[in-house]
Design an enzyme around this catalytic site. Structure first.
Site, PDB file in Angstrom:
ATOM      1  N   GLU A 189      -9.863   3.661   6.559  1.00 41.98           N
ATOM      2  CA  GLU A 189      -9.122   4.065   7.751  1.00 41.98           C
ATOM      3  C   GLU A 189     -10.015   4.655   8.847  1.00 41.98           C
ATOM      4  OE1 GLU A 189      -6.385   2.950   8.044  1.00 41.98           O
ATOM      5  OE2 GLU A 189      -5.396   2.825   6.119  1.00 41.98           O
ATOM      6  N   GLU A 242      -6.334  -3.083  12.607  1.00 41.53           N
ATOM      7  CA  GLU A 242      -6.004  -3.854  11.406  1.00 41.53           C
ATOM      8  C   GLU A 242      -6.963  -5.017  11.198  1.00 41.53           C
ATOM      9  OE1 GLU A 242      -4.030  -2.468   9.438  1.00 41.53           O
ATOM     10  OE2 GLU A 242      -3.313  -1.016  10.902  1.00 41.53           O
ATOM     11  N   GLU A 280       0.849  -1.185   0.000  1.00 41.68           N
ATOM     12  CA  GLU A 280       0.000   0.000   0.000  1.00 41.68           C
ATOM     13  C   GLU A 280       0.891   1.244   0.000  1.00 41.68           C
ATOM     14  OE1 GLU A 280      -4.015   1.487   2.308  1.00 41.68           O
ATOM     15  OE2 GLU A 280      -2.304   0.909   3.522  1.00 41.68           O
ATOM     16  N   GLY A 307       2.570   2.152  11.148  1.00 42.96           N
ATOM     17  CA  GLY A 307       2.332   1.412  12.378  1.00 42.96           C
ATOM     18  C   GLY A 307       2.016  -0.044  12.103  1.00 42.96           C
ATOM     19  N   MET A 367      -0.154  -2.745   8.776  1.00 45.34           N
ATOM     20  CA  MET A 367      -0.766  -2.825   7.450  1.00 45.34           C
ATOM     21  C   MET A 367      -1.679  -4.033   7.388  1.00 45.34           C
ATOM     22  SD  MET A 367      -1.283  -1.832   4.420  1.00 45.34           S
ATOM     23  CE  MET A 367      -2.190  -2.683   3.137  1.00 45.34           C
TER      24      MET A 367
END
Length: 843
Positions: free
Chosen positions: A312, A290, A121, A253, A255
């Site tokens: 997000e 996540e 990403e 942080g 993914m």
């Protein structure tokens, strides 16, 4: 290609067969990809980046191909439209940019080792295999990976491994998903596994530099989070396993790769016996974030990057929903108030800030929209606002319908509002468009005019801002029951205030619970009524008062001098959120005083008066029966006491270091950074410097690494500062993932600011080359602007960055941050004398 046309409009992949031969020694990748799909025209484009293409075949026929590195594409002509199979043979490099397929470096007993992982990403899958690297181009993937394998190494991917033939590891075909979610990793790993109630295999993986026990906390949270989400979403987890992997080098942080979530080590591996509450909460919320994305983002994916917030923002809210259910004693929504809400309100008040929904096209623009305070924090506040408005039951029903309608496909923001609005029986689209399509937020002015209680809304700015007559539909959330639910006009008269006040029996307030994204400017008489009743106000309301007053002062709508005498009213609170908000105001006062002046001395005296009793009460070490609020308050109070030069705090911190000198990691984790910073500033010498720098390089404890970074950058010894800066480009000493933190620490240090600023300007080309393709790159500009506060620095900032304003992905940040610094300079100039007088008077 037509401008604005996506590659998926030309060719829609349905399945990828990917073969990769990866050589760690030479840092080379040799690959072959076979892509089945439908061609809508004969002129085909695939994405690629940093590749050397040997051959392109279509349906077993070699075709001529043109590689364009500027547009990151391969172009060729297909013999016909309809179903085709494209086969590309290519080579590509392993890079050290923490993007694409890359090595992470770590040490065990002084031996340097590496773990290969991926980060695709936003647009880095094209560095690993030719593809249509767009969210809407969903397909299935079959991975086959060969590498210079050593005995005992492990390889993992999105799906389970099916077989190994002649050293090639074959993995099961994935479900239909976007390219940026493909992931794999290999190296010398350890793991711990468990299983959810529904049969999903859950595992946590790390290097063997960690103790096996450090995987336990994450494994427990991951298992319970998946079970929670399956129930909350009323939709099963769609894959056979969920692996969580700690990568030693990782820019972000974490993914949300489907089935193989990758994390920065500090956000997964945890020593529960000596980890701060803050780190436990951070690890838990990151994991929950996540895993929320496995449905909201992976199962249903945004159509294009302009709807990034769909992924997000929602996950940012759901991490708190989940952890509140899993660990109710943590009162995790209080952390939301002091972190997400505070960050969003500060950033969103700057003119030029992006809206939550923002148009983007080019890769650099896409990377630049990952503004944590907007896409994550503000977006999640929008969803918290919606949840408060429609209720949890409607939210869950709406989400179930949303997943059923769009699973394994793509969606837009309008699809979510339609599903939630239908479940709640209200029109959410109109209201939410005022929040998502417009940048900024309103300040509501509350006053009594001719006996009538009156509200008016206007966009709030910190620094200069151009008022464009924006208007929001605002959930008022008043404590007066007869006040309307939504304010949809610029002004509204609510009624006779005396009558309303008598009926309610309490001062008038808005945004009860602080769930909506606005601040309130109460007229002085109404504010005094609220403050007079402060002992009867809950902690969130007290936090909100401090937060709104601080922002109003930052925006020059009131004077900071008005706030100073109010601080004592909050100083004895046992609430973590109140203490956090109080000392955020106190820390903002520091910008008005120069180091070594009488004004600074007086501020330190005031801070000591505010914090001394609390420091005595809390001390350094937590007690087994203490509240979570005390655990949250302790680092805030300790930091204040040490800033204030509290003699007991300074000397006892030093004694703790002396006692624990052979194992500084054993210091109380909640306050370890403060203890070490105190030691470095006041008692530091070469031996301490060397010990901490060595510990930073060798420890696998991410929390301890962060504490060392905080402490060492506080040194007053210019020799040590120069030595730290000399390591900025040395990845064997300072990891690239941590470089921004080291830079910011030195920049914030009066003795180091000029040296750090000179380094950034001298090494900008190197920095751009090293991390320029990273979505975190623009934050080097952001953190610089957060520190600068003089006219001289403003002029230097403009001189260096404004010539770069047309660089893709940088323009918005540079323009905003010039505004940020200019506003701070003006505020200090206008307010400094009044603030100094208010502090002196408060003593």
């Amino acid at each position: 290609m037509v401008a604005g046309q996506r590659l998926v409009d030309i060719f829609q992949p349905t399945h990828y067969d990917i073969y990769l031969d990866i050589n760690r020694a030479t840092k080379d990748i040799a690959g072959t990809v076979a892509i089945k799909g439908g061609a809508k025209q004969t002129e085909i484009l695939l994405h690629q980046k940093f590749m050397t293409v040997q051959q392109v075949m279509i349906d077993d026929q070699v075709v001529s191909a043109v590689v364009d590195d500027d547009s990151e594409t391969i172009a060729f002509t297909a013999p016909h439209t309809g179903e085709i199979t494209i086969v590309v043979d290519y080579t590509a490099p392993l890079t050290d940019t923490m993007m694409g397929i890359y090595p992470s470096y770590y040490q065990i007993n002084g031996e340097k080792k590496q773990l290969i992982g991926t980060q695709f990403e936003t647009t880095a899958a094209r560095q690993a295999f030719p593809s249509v690297d767009e969210p809407a181009a969903k397909a299935t993937f079959s991975l086959a990976i060969k590498y210079d394998e050593q005995v005992g190494e492990t390889i993992i991917a999105n799906m389970p491994e099916e077989k190994v033939v002649d050293g090639v590891h074959y993995f099961a075909e994935t479900v239909k998903m976007s390219t940026y979610l493909v992931a794999f990793a290999f190296g010398d790993m350890q793991s711990k596994l468990t299983q959810t109630n529904s049969g999903v295999q859950v595992g946590v993986f790390s290097t063997k530099a960690h103790q096996a026990s450090e995987l336990n906390f994450a494994l427990d949270i991951a298992k319970r989070a998946i079970e929670f989400f399956e129930d909350y979403y009323q939709t099963p987890y769609p894959l056979p396993h969920s692996w969580q992997l700690a990568l030693p080098d990782f820019s972000a942080g974490a993914m949300e790769n489907w089935g193989l979530v990758t994390y920065r080590e500090a956000y997964l591996a945890l020593d529960e016996n000596n980890a701060s509450l803050e780190m436990k909460q951070r690890v838990a919320t990151v994991i929950a974030h996540e895993l929320a994305r496995q449905w909201f983002g992976d199962l249903v994916t945004m159509q294009w990057w302009d709807d990034l917030w769909l992924n997000e923002s929602f996950a940012n809210m759901m991490e708190y929903v989940a952890i509140d259910a899993l660990e109710p004693d943590w009162h995790i929504w209080e952390l939301f108030q002091t972190s997400e809400a505070a960050a969003a309100l500060q950033r969103d008040a700057t003119d030029g800030v992006q809206s939550v929904h923002v148009q983007v096209e080019e890769p650099a623009e896409i990377d630049a929209i990952f503004d944590g305070a907007i896409v994550y924090a503000k977006g999640s506040r929008m969803l918290v606002m919606v949840r408060a408005l429609i209720g949890d039951d409607a939210l869950r029903r709406g989400l179930k319908a949303y997943f059923e309608a769009h699973q394994y496909g793509n969606a837009r923001g309008a699809d979510l509002w339609a599903a939630l609005g239908q479940a709640a029986g209200i029109d959410l689209t109109t209201m939410m468009n005022t929040w998502l399509e417009q940048p900024g937020y309103p300040v509501l002015t509350v006053e009594v005019v001719a006996g009538q209680l009156q509200l008016s809304q206007q966009q709030f700015f910190i620094g200069d801002g151009v008022d464009q007559d924006r208007q929001w539909q605002i959930p008022l959330n008043s404590n007066y029951t007869d006040v309307q639910e939504l304010m949809v006009t610029n002004k509204v008269v609510l009624g006779d205030y005396k009558t309303m006040r008598q009926q309610a029996g309490a001062p008038f307030r808005l945004n009860v619970g602080n769930t909506a994204h606005f601040i309130v400017n109460y007229a002085p008489d109404l504010l005094q009524e609220i403050l007079a009743d402060i002992d009867n106000l809950d902690a969130i309301t007290q936090l909100q008062l401090l937060q709104d007053l601080r922002l109003l002062a930052e925006g020059c709508q009131i004077s900071y001098a008005v706030i100073v005498p109010l601080l004592r009213s909050f100083a004895n609170s046992h609430s973590g959120v109140v203490n956090t908000a109080l000392y955020q105001v106190v820390n903002n006062l520091k910008k008005f005083v120069m180091t070594g002046t009488e004004a600074e001395n007086q501020l330190q005296q005031l801070v000591n008066q505010l914090s001394a009793d609390q420091f005595t009460r809390l001390g350094w070490q937590g007690q087994s029966d203490e509240t979570v609020a005390d655990q949250v308050s302790r680092p805030v109070i300790v930091d204040a006491a040490l800033y204030a030069k509290n003699a007991v705090a300074v000397s006892s911190a030093h004694e703790l270091v002396v006692t624990n000198r052979t194992a500084l990691v054993a210091l109380p984790a909640d306050v370890r950074a403060d203890i070490l910073a105190n030691e470095v500033k006041r008692y530091g010498d070469r031996a301490l410097f060397d010990q901490l720098l060595s510990d930073y390089q060798t420890t696998a404890d991410g929390g301890y690494q962060r504490d060392i970074m905080v402490a060492l950058t506080k040194t007053k010894d210019v020799t040590f500062i120069k030595e730290i800066i000399s390591y900025f480009k040395n990845s064997d000493v300072i990891k690239p993932q941590d470089l921004r933190g080291w830079y910011r620490g030195i920049l914030s240090n009066d003795q180091g600011q000029q040296l750090a600023w000179d380094w950034l300007r001298d090494e900008w080309t190197w920095l751009e080359k090293t991390v320029g393709g990273d979505m975190e790159f623009t934050t080097y500009i952001t953190v610089t602007a957060a520190v600068f506060k003089t006219g001289k620095r403003l002029a230097e900032f403009k001189a260096f960055f404004e010539p770069k304003i047309d660089t893709p992905g940088l323009g918005r940040e540079i323009t905003m941050d010039v505004n940020v610094i200019a506003g701070r300079v003006d505020l200090i100039t206008d307010e400094k004398t009044a603030v100094h007088q208010a502090i002196s008077k408060a003593l």
